[in-house]
Scaffold this motif. Structure first.
Motif, PDB file in Angstrom:
ATOM      1  N   TRP A 109      44.608  66.422   4.855  1.00  9.52           N
ATOM      2  CA  TRP A 109      44.882  65.951   6.335  1.00  9.52           C
ATOM      3  C   TRP A 109      44.206  65.121   6.955  1.00  9.52           C
ATOM      4  O   TRP A 109      45.099  63.893   7.434  1.00  9.52           O
ATOM      5  N   THR A 110      43.799  63.907   5.955  1.00  6.01           N
ATOM      6  CA  THR A 110      43.818  62.110   5.959  1.00  6.01           C
ATOM      7  C   THR A 110      45.050  61.593   5.811  1.00  6.01           C
ATOM      8  O   THR A 110      45.495  60.701   6.565  1.00  6.01           O
ATOM      9  N   ARG A 111      45.839  62.064   5.207  1.00  9.99           N
ATOM     10  CA  ARG A 111      47.766  61.975   5.358  1.00  9.99           C
ATOM     11  C   ARG A 111      48.314  61.662   6.347  1.00  9.99           C
ATOM     12  O   ARG A 111      48.930  61.465   7.243  1.00  9.99           O
ATOM     13  N   LEU A 112      48.040  63.372   6.665  1.00  7.89           N
ATOM     14  CA  LEU A 112      48.145  63.856   8.109  1.00  7.89           C
ATOM     15  C   LEU A 112      47.918  63.457   9.437  1.00  7.89           C
ATOM     16  O   LEU A 112      48.979  63.191   9.753  1.00  7.89           O
ATOM     17  N   ARG A 113      46.540  63.458   8.559  1.00 10.98           N
ATOM     18  CA  ARG A 113      46.205  62.740  10.367  1.00 10.98           C
ATOM     19  C   ARG A 113      46.475  61.147  10.787  1.00 10.98           C
ATOM     20  O   ARG A 113      47.081  60.593  12.175  1.00 10.98           O
TER      21      ARG A 113
END
Length: 159
Positions: A122-126
């Motif tokens: 999620w952090t990468r996608l965010r």
């Protein structure tokens, strides 16, 4: 839906039944709405053709799948021109993690349903949302904890 087509009592009954039991055979559906199988099939095909019925799906429990996190993400865009919205919508259409998106009214522009394996993913996608060229000003994330009520269909009123 075709602007000149009004759902009648039988159409509404068909839709109620198919929402609850999408795997029902045409024969069984016809019996339940008191039509011949050919008349029932013609109505269902018409409802599909005009876009009232958009598809048939299995309802899955995300907690029984190896999905990881289910997130609801509020998105506020920097700009609101049709071009900026189209660019954002094209980008999220290409992201398999975004499983549902709605353009909404109120304080946010979009509400997304996103599935990722873990918080690192999620952090990468965010970062793609915030640091990329999607025109995103701000996002707020909500993690799904449990589902006390599951979507089973839209309420269909009698005519």
């Amino acid at each position: 839906m075709a602007a000149d087509y009004r759902l009648d009592r039988i159409d509404r009954r068909i839709l109620k039944i198919l929402q609850a039991e999408g795997r029902l055979t045409n024969q069984a559906l016809a019996s339940r709405v008191a039509l011949s199988p050919s008349a029932c099939l013609a109505r269902v095909r018409h409802l599909e053709r005009i876009g009232v019925i958009q598809g048939y799906h299995a309802r899955l429990d995300p907690f029984r799948l190896d999905i990881g996190l289910v997130l609801f993400v509020e998105v506020i865009l920097e700009g609101h021109s049709p071009e900026e919205q189209a660019r954002f919508e094209a980008a999220i259409e290409a992201m398999p993690e975004v499983v549902e998106a709605s353009h909404v009214s109120g304080d946010v522009d979009y509400l997304l349903k996103i599935v990722v394996a873990n918080m690192m993913e999620w952090t990468r996608l965010r970062e793609k949302f915030i640091g990329g060229d999607l025109g995103v000003d701000r996002i707020t994330t909500h993690a799904l904890m449990r589902k006390p009520k599951i979507f089973k269909g839209y309420p269909i009123s009698d005519p």
